[in-house]
Design a protein around this motif. Sequence first.
Motif, PDB file in Angstrom:
ATOM      1  N   GLY A   1      11.549   5.340  56.353  1.00  0.00           N
ATOM      2  CA  GLY A   1      12.035   3.956  55.772  1.00  0.00           C
ATOM      3  C   GLY A   1      10.906   3.082  55.785  1.00  0.00           C
ATOM      4  N   LEU A   2      10.051   2.942  56.833  1.00  0.00           N
ATOM      5  CA  LEU A   2       9.002   2.040  56.958  1.00  0.00           C
ATOM      6  C   LEU A   2       7.851   2.309  55.796  1.00  0.00           C
ATOM      7  N   MET A   3       7.579   3.667  56.027  1.00  0.00           N
ATOM      8  CA  MET A   3       6.581   3.958  55.022  1.00  0.00           C
ATOM      9  C   MET A   3       7.034   3.805  53.426  1.00  0.00           C
TER      10      MET A   3
ATOM     11  N   GLU B   1       5.516  -2.218  48.760  1.00  0.00           N
ATOM     12  CA  GLU B   1       4.490  -3.467  48.767  1.00  0.00           C
ATOM     13  C   GLU B   1       3.305  -3.161  48.051  1.00  0.00           C
ATOM     14  N   CYS B   2       2.857  -2.035  47.784  1.00  0.00           N
ATOM     15  CA  CYS B   2       1.712  -1.628  47.358  1.00  0.00           C
ATOM     16  C   CYS B   2       1.690  -0.640  46.051  1.00  0.00           C
ATOM     17  N   ARG B   3       2.946  -0.640  45.559  1.00  0.00           N
ATOM     18  CA  ARG B   3       3.101   0.062  44.160  1.00  0.00           C
ATOM     19  C   ARG B   3       3.027   1.656  44.603  1.00  0.00           C
TER      20      ARG B   3
ATOM     21  N   ARG C   1       4.685   5.375  46.506  1.00  0.00           N
ATOM     22  CA  ARG C   1       5.957   5.765  46.992  1.00  0.00           C
ATOM     23  C   ARG C   1       6.138   5.629  48.464  1.00  0.00           C
ATOM     24  N   TYR C   2       4.956   5.819  49.449  1.00  0.00           N
ATOM     25  CA  TYR C   2       4.881   5.866  50.506  1.00  0.00           C
ATOM     26  C   TYR C   2       3.422   5.156  51.083  1.00  0.00           C
ATOM     27  N   ALA C   3       3.539   4.386  52.220  1.00  0.00           N
ATOM     28  CA  ALA C   3       1.994   4.131  52.673  1.00  0.00           C
ATOM     29  C   ALA C   3       2.367   3.643  54.171  1.00  0.00           C
ATOM     30  N   GLU C   4       1.011   3.418  54.748  1.00  0.00           N
ATOM     31  CA  GLU C   4       1.068   2.831  55.976  1.00  0.00           C
ATOM     32  C   GLU C   4       0.106   1.509  56.112  1.00  0.00           C
ATOM     33  N   ALA C   5       0.472   0.406  56.806  1.00  0.00           N
ATOM     34  CA  ALA C   5       0.118  -0.867  56.694  1.00  0.00           C
ATOM     35  C   ALA C   5      -0.558  -1.264  57.833  1.00  0.00           C
ATOM     36  N   PHE C   6      -1.554  -2.173  57.738  1.00  0.00           N
ATOM     37  CA  PHE C   6      -2.495  -2.579  58.724  1.00  0.00           C
ATOM     38  C   PHE C   6      -2.723  -3.952  58.569  1.00  0.00           C
ATOM     39  N   VAL C   7      -2.924  -4.723  59.621  1.00  0.00           N
ATOM     40  CA  VAL C   7      -3.586  -6.124  59.350  1.00  0.00           C
ATOM     41  C   VAL C   7      -5.059  -5.858  59.972  1.00  0.00           C
ATOM     42  N   VAL C   8      -5.994  -6.663  58.982  1.00  0.00           N
ATOM     43  CA  VAL C   8      -7.377  -6.748  59.079  1.00  0.00           C
ATOM     44  C   VAL C   8      -7.462  -8.334  59.320  1.00  0.00           C
TER      45      VAL C   8
ATOM     46  N   VAL D   1      -2.453   1.900  53.051  1.00  0.00           N
ATOM     47  CA  VAL D   1      -3.141   3.252  52.977  1.00  0.00           C
ATOM     48  C   VAL D   1      -1.931   4.037  52.073  1.00  0.00           C
ATOM     49  N   PRO D   2      -1.939   4.371  50.840  1.00  0.00           N
ATOM     50  CA  PRO D   2      -1.042   5.039  50.418  1.00  0.00           C
ATOM     51  C   PRO D   2      -0.893   6.475  50.956  1.00  0.00           C
ATOM     52  N   VAL D   3       0.356   6.994  51.205  1.00  0.00           N
ATOM     53  CA  VAL D   3       0.597   8.194  51.826  1.00  0.00           C
ATOM     54  C   VAL D   3       1.371   9.271  50.832  1.00  0.00           C
ATOM     55  N   PRO D   4       0.702  10.334  50.466  1.00  0.00           N
ATOM     56  CA  PRO D   4       1.436  11.129  49.645  1.00  0.00           C
ATOM     57  C   PRO D   4       2.844  11.516  49.982  1.00  0.00           C
ATOM     58  N   GLU D   5       3.745  11.682  49.323  1.00  0.00           N
ATOM     59  CA  GLU D   5       5.192  12.005  49.970  1.00  0.00           C
ATOM     60  C   GLU D   5       5.209  13.167  50.691  1.00  0.00           C
ATOM     61  N   ALA D   6       4.171  14.485  50.608  1.00  0.00           N
ATOM     62  CA  ALA D   6       4.110  15.568  51.220  1.00  0.00           C
ATOM     63  C   ALA D   6       3.543  15.304  52.731  1.00  0.00           C
ATOM     64  N   ASP D   7       2.578  14.228  52.856  1.00  0.00           N
ATOM     65  CA  ASP D   7       1.760  13.720  53.799  1.00  0.00           C
ATOM     66  C   ASP D   7       2.792  13.061  54.862  1.00  0.00           C
TER      67      ASP D   7
END
Length: 211
Positions: A185-187, A193-195, A197-204, A151-157
């Motif tokens: 750092g994790l974000m 990994e998903c091109r 700036r920031y993101a959160e990652a999950f396993v489905v 899930v991409p996360v905007p820098e402000a968020d």
Amino acid sequence: MMPLLAGDDELRVVALAAHPDDVEIACGGTLLALDARGGAKVSFLTLTGDDEREAEAVRSAEAFVPGVSSDFARLPDGRLPEHWGAVKRALHEHAERLPDPHVVMAPRPDDAHQDHRLVGELAPTVWRDALVLHYEIPKWDGDMGRPTTYVPVPEADARRKVELLHRHYASQRGHDWWDDEVFLGLMRLRGMECRERYAEAFVVRKAVVRW
């Protein structure tokens, strides 16, 4: 990419936490995106916690997603596997209060922490028809895995997430892992990994596609 629901539909989300702060650490950016999206009904269930931690969790959840509902099972921290039946019962009771969610956020079932792991294992057995997003939590154990979904996360968020964590979880500030570099750092890594700036990652582990 395709949105989960059309813009005017209400998205029903259940967020499960073994401990107060789990969901916000793992999914805080996603929660802020849900709030910005509007039309989302979100409920939290936290399995452990005392009065102080519950109060922090309630304030934090409301800051991330105004209007969220928060439930607590009050089970012993670090001992959830010993209380397997009570955990299962708490999950089912929560499922009855918010039936048929579209998305359930839960820990990874291979998480190194026993409390996280049990909640992650049981979530799909309770919510069989929802998309279960298994989230990741950085920790001393070094159990970061290979996510499948981002899930991409905007820098402000991303920065807002860190600000809210510091503001609402004062009880956790003394931990050596509780700092901006860990969270951002994790974000940033998951964003790379998903091109983004920031993101959160999950396993489905299982998803159903209907054309």
